[in-house]
Design an enzyme around this catalytic site. Sequence first.
Site, PDB file in Angstrom:
ATOM      1  N   LYS A  10       0.959  -1.124  -0.052  1.00 56.43           N
ATOM      2  CA  LYS A  10       0.068  -0.080   0.112  1.00 56.43           C
ATOM      3  C   LYS A  10       0.987   1.022  -0.053  1.00 56.43           C
ATOM      4  O   LYS A  10       1.670   1.052   0.661  1.00 56.43           O
ATOM      5  CB  LYS A  10      -1.068   0.142   1.249  1.00 56.43           C
ATOM      6  CG  LYS A  10      -1.766   1.318   1.180  1.00 56.43           C
ATOM      7  CD  LYS A  10      -2.698   1.281   2.667  1.00 56.43           C
ATOM      8  CE  LYS A  10      -3.611   2.334   2.940  1.00 56.43           C
ATOM      9  NZ  LYS A  10      -3.060   3.655   2.849  1.00 56.43           N
ATOM     10  N   SER A 188       6.036   6.096  -2.108  1.00 56.73           N
ATOM     11  CA  SER A 188       7.263   5.182  -2.493  1.00 56.73           C
ATOM     12  C   SER A 188       8.206   4.886  -1.334  1.00 56.73           C
ATOM     13  O   SER A 188       9.338   4.445  -1.638  1.00 56.73           O
ATOM     14  CB  SER A 188       8.007   6.412  -3.329  1.00 56.73           C
ATOM     15  OG  SER A 188       7.275   6.947  -4.502  1.00 56.73           O
ATOM     16  N   ARG A 189       7.620   4.369  -0.361  1.00 61.27           N
ATOM     17  CA  ARG A 189       8.325   3.900   0.800  1.00 61.27           C
ATOM     18  C   ARG A 189       9.476   4.943   1.615  1.00 61.27           C
ATOM     19  O   ARG A 189      10.172   4.435   2.233  1.00 61.27           O
ATOM     20  CB  ARG A 189       8.963   2.475   0.304  1.00 61.27           C
ATOM     21  CG  ARG A 189       8.365   1.386   0.187  1.00 61.27           C
ATOM     22  CD  ARG A 189       7.348   1.078   1.481  1.00 61.27           C
ATOM     23  NE  ARG A 189       6.456  -0.065   1.412  1.00 61.27           N
ATOM     24  CZ  ARG A 189       5.249  -0.082   1.112  1.00 61.27           C
ATOM     25  NH1 ARG A 189       4.501   1.391   0.776  1.00 61.27           N
ATOM     26  NH2 ARG A 189       4.453  -0.949   1.005  1.00 61.27           N
ATOM     27  N   LEU A 190       9.303   6.080   1.161  1.00 61.85           N
ATOM     28  CA  LEU A 190      10.138   7.233   1.669  1.00 61.85           C
ATOM     29  C   LEU A 190       9.461   7.742   2.926  1.00 61.85           C
ATOM     30  O   LEU A 190       9.227   8.821   2.962  1.00 61.85           O
ATOM     31  CB  LEU A 190      10.452   8.276   0.565  1.00 61.85           C
ATOM     32  CG  LEU A 190      11.281   7.804  -0.718  1.00 61.85           C
ATOM     33  CD1 LEU A 190      11.342   8.874  -1.685  1.00 61.85           C
ATOM     34  CD2 LEU A 190      12.519   7.114  -0.336  1.00 61.85           C
TER      35      LEU A 190
END
Length: 210
Positions: A10, A188-190
Site C-alpha cells: 500500500k 514510495s516507501r520514503l
Amino acid sequence: MNKDLSNIRKDFTQKELSEDTVVENPVHQFRLWLNEAIESEQPEPTAMTLCTVSPDAIPSARIVLLKKLDDNTGFWFYTNYDSHKGKDLAHNHHATLNFFWPLLERQVRITGTVSKVSISDSNAYFDSRPLDSRIGAIASPQSQVIESRDELKELLEEAKKGLIQRPKHWGGYALLPNEIEFWQGRASRLHDRIRYRLSGKDWVRERLAP
C-alpha cells in the site's frame, strides 16, 4: 490456495512528519497522536504491542492496552505478574512498546525500563474494572497450562464465591521511555521517521532514513 504475499503493498499518502511540526517533548507528541487516533475512530487506539525478553534471551510479543500516560512515569498497563511477560520483566526490566494506527498510516515505537506501579494505584485501577473483569483476573492462572475450557470455568465459579479484591499477583507496570520513534507512512516507501533519544535529562531529536 497460497496467496502471493510479495505483491501485497500500500502506498502511504495521507500525512507528513517533519522536525518543524513536532513538539519538544516526545510524550506530549505521543499524546497529540493518540488523541488523533481516538478521534479518527481508529479500532483499539490504545492497543500496543509489548515486547519483552526471557532469561534465555528469547523475545516475546503480545498486545496489551495502554491505561495511563504520565509525563513523569510513562506508559502504564496492567497484567498478571506471574504471566509470561511478568516473568520476563522480573528478569529484564527493558522492554519496547509499539503502536500501529493504520487509518492514520502511523506507528510509534517506545523503548524504556519497566517498573511496577504502587500498590495503591493497582488497587484503585482494579476496583474500577467491571466486575466480570475483576473475577477473571482472580480466576485465571495466566500463561499456565490448563486441561480445558471447563477447568477455566470451574476456576471462574470458584472465584465468584470468594472476596473480590485485587490478588497480589496482579497489578500495574509503567514503562519510562528513553527512546521514542514516530513513523509516518509516505509515498514510495520514503517514510518519515523522527526519533527522540534521551541524553542525560534532555531529549535529542533526529531524523532517521526510512
